[in-house]
Design an enzyme around this catalytic site. Structure first.
Site, PDB file in Angstrom:
ATOM      1  N   TYR A  62     -11.501   3.758 -12.825  1.00 38.35           N
ATOM      2  CA  TYR A  62     -12.761   4.167 -12.184  1.00 38.35           C
ATOM      3  C   TYR A  62     -13.575   5.128 -13.046  1.00 38.35           C
ATOM      4  CZ  TYR A  62     -10.939   1.988  -7.961  1.00 38.35           C
ATOM      5  OH  TYR A  62     -10.452   1.087  -7.062  1.00 38.35           O
ATOM      6  N   LYS A 105       2.614   0.300 -13.170  1.00 31.99           N
ATOM      7  CA  LYS A 105       2.918  -1.055 -13.656  1.00 31.99           C
ATOM      8  C   LYS A 105       3.316  -0.914 -15.119  1.00 31.99           C
ATOM      9  CE  LYS A 105       3.038  -5.517 -13.123  1.00 31.99           C
ATOM     10  NZ  LYS A 105       4.151  -6.150 -12.386  1.00 31.99           N
ATOM     11  N   ASP A 119       3.877  -3.900  -7.524  1.00 34.93           N
ATOM     12  CA  ASP A 119       4.077  -5.148  -6.767  1.00 34.93           C
ATOM     13  C   ASP A 119       5.269  -5.016  -5.818  1.00 34.93           C
ATOM     14  OD1 ASP A 119       5.276  -4.865  -9.238  1.00 34.93           O
ATOM     15  OD2 ASP A 119       4.938  -6.922  -9.899  1.00 34.93           O
ATOM     16  N   ASP A 123      -6.170   3.104  -4.321  1.00 34.87           N
ATOM     17  CA  ASP A 123      -7.249   2.556  -3.499  1.00 34.87           C
ATOM     18  C   ASP A 123      -6.697   1.404  -2.648  1.00 34.87           C
ATOM     19  OD1 ASP A 123      -9.692   1.851  -2.497  1.00 34.87           O
ATOM     20  OD2 ASP A 123     -10.625   1.400  -4.419  1.00 34.87           O
ATOM     21  N   ASP A 160      -5.262   1.335   1.647  1.00 36.78           N
ATOM     22  CA  ASP A 160      -5.835   0.447   2.674  1.00 36.78           C
ATOM     23  C   ASP A 160      -4.732  -0.319   3.396  1.00 36.78           C
ATOM     24  OD1 ASP A 160      -8.330   1.325   2.015  1.00 36.78           O
ATOM     25  OD2 ASP A 160      -9.220  -0.669   1.897  1.00 36.78           O
TER      26      ASP A 160
END
Ligand SMILES: NC(=O)c1ccc[n+]([C@@H]2O[C@H](COP(=O)([O-])OP(=O)(O)OC[C@H]3O[C@@H](n4cnc5c(N)ncnc54)[C@H](O)[C@@H]3O)[C@@H](O)[C@H]2O)c1
Length: 354
Positions: A140, A191, A224, A248, A252
């Site tokens: 970002y 990751k 994952d 982010d 959610d």
């Protein structure tokens, strides 16, 4: 005003922002009056209306003013179909998050009532964790570019920024936070098996810090695996810490597991500095102005603002009132109730003052 009085900037924004923020401010005023706490509220008209009127999104000098004159910011939501570029919203939101260096995004995922989780046979005890998202770096940071745009040979680059300082401060915050919680558990997610440069830095800093926090039970999951485990068995999580993009997304998921957008609060903080508090939902233009929006996310957000200002008792009172209202079914239609935004807010105020 006494010296213990706090100064709170209120930015209602667009769409349902002003409706839910009005209710949150009312709840906040009620709970502070009941606890004899003092706060001064100053409202700002930043949002689409102002932008369309005079071209101003985030005014010059706004950052300095917020920094020097306020203790906390209560924010509604921004976004308006009349501004398809979303420019004003990006200027205001990212202006504050990056400009005030609000490096911790806190998203509590707490199930207030088992009826509201989509997971079968799960109870309030199973969904009670917090997602801590790095809020100032990662993908970002808006570094990149486009080459040969709109041609078959187009190239688009988006760089991920990971600094040692940035990674260390969010991980340290997470370890400190885990230390204060009864279960003292932390899960760091990245990751690093595929992103071998940036996420290797996360790995190394994490391994250094976990030596210093031997009292915290910490582990690592690839992102994952984390999302699968959050759905399979959310009860195993206490503090989850991760980078900007992954945070982010998993926050959610956490919001859905704990009752959905209408119930989700968040904070963007830099400890010791002016910080910003906002419900997770956006401006929901299709229901704006209809007295339909669920104000509980905004009220729980006001609860986080109280915690940040050291008013934990008032934060708990706001959370307690929302819990009671949900049990009584005194809520808006999205959670199966029949109340409007204002009426749901009035009920919370009544619960707090009794
Ligand atoms: N932080 C922010 O200010 C923020 C965050 C997300 C989206 N947005 C902006 O909001 C606008 C709408 O975006 P979106 O539709 O993707 O997300 P949204 O959160 O506004 O709405 C998603 C869905 O949830 C419903 N919803 C949201 N909040 C609700 C509430 N409190 N009570 C009842 N229902 C609620 C909406 O009606 C809609 O069906 C866009 O302009 C977007 O850019 C802003």
């Amino acid at each position: 005003m006494s010296s213990s009085s706090k100064r709170i900037a209120v930015i209602p924004g667009d769409g349902i922002g002003p409706e839910v923020t009005a209710v949150a401010v009312k709840a906040l005023r009620t709970v502070l009056a009941a606890g004899r706490r003092e706060a001064e509220f100053t409202e700002f008209d930043w949002g689409a209306e102002r932008y369309l009127r005079d071209g101003v999104s985030f005014p010059t000098g706004a950052l300095e003013m917020l920094r020097s004159q306020f203790d906390a910011i209560l924010f509604g939501a921004v976004g308006d179909p009349r501004v398809p570029s979303n420019q004003h919203a990006l200027d205001i939101l990212f202006g504050m998050r990056f400009g005030l260096d609000l490096y911790v995004n806190i998203r509590p995922c707490v199930l207030f009532d088992r009826r509201f989780t989509p997971l079968r046979d799960r109870t309030e005890a199973d969904v009670n964790f917090v997602v801590l998202r790095e809020n100032t770096e990662g993908l970002y940071a808006n570094i990149g570019g486009q080459f040969k745009r709109n041609t078959p040979d187009e190239v688009a680059l988006q760089e991920e920024v990971n600094t040692r300082k940035g990674v260390e401060r969010i991980l340290r915050y997470a370890f400190e936070d885990a230390r204060t919680r009864p279960r003292k558990r932390l899960c760091m997610s990245d990751k690093s098996n595929a992103l071998t440069h940036g996420h290797d830095l996360w790995q190394r800093v994490y391994r250094e810090l976990r030596q210093q926090y031997a009292d915290v039970e910490s582990r690592h999951l690839y992102i994952d695996t984390l999302v699968m485990e959050m759905v399979r068995d959310p009860a195993q999580f206490d503090v989850i810490v991760t980078n900007n993009l992954f945070g982010d997304i998993v926050s959610d998921l956490g919001a859905q597991l704990s009752g959905g957008l209408g119930l989700s609060p968040s904070a963007n903080i830099h400890p010791g500095h002016v910080s910003m508090f906002e419900p997770v939902h956006g401006s929901a233009p299709t229901i704006a102005g209809k007295n339909q929006a669920n104000p509980f996310g905004a009220i729980l957000t006001a609860g986080m603002l109280c915690d940040f200002l050291g008013w934990r008792e008032q934060g708990d009172a706001l959370r307690g009132a929302v819990r009671t209202a949900l049990r009584e079914g005194k809520c808006t239609a999205d959670l199966g109730g029949t109340l409007g935004t204002r009426e749901a807010g009035d009920h919370i105020a009544k619960l707090i003052s009794h």
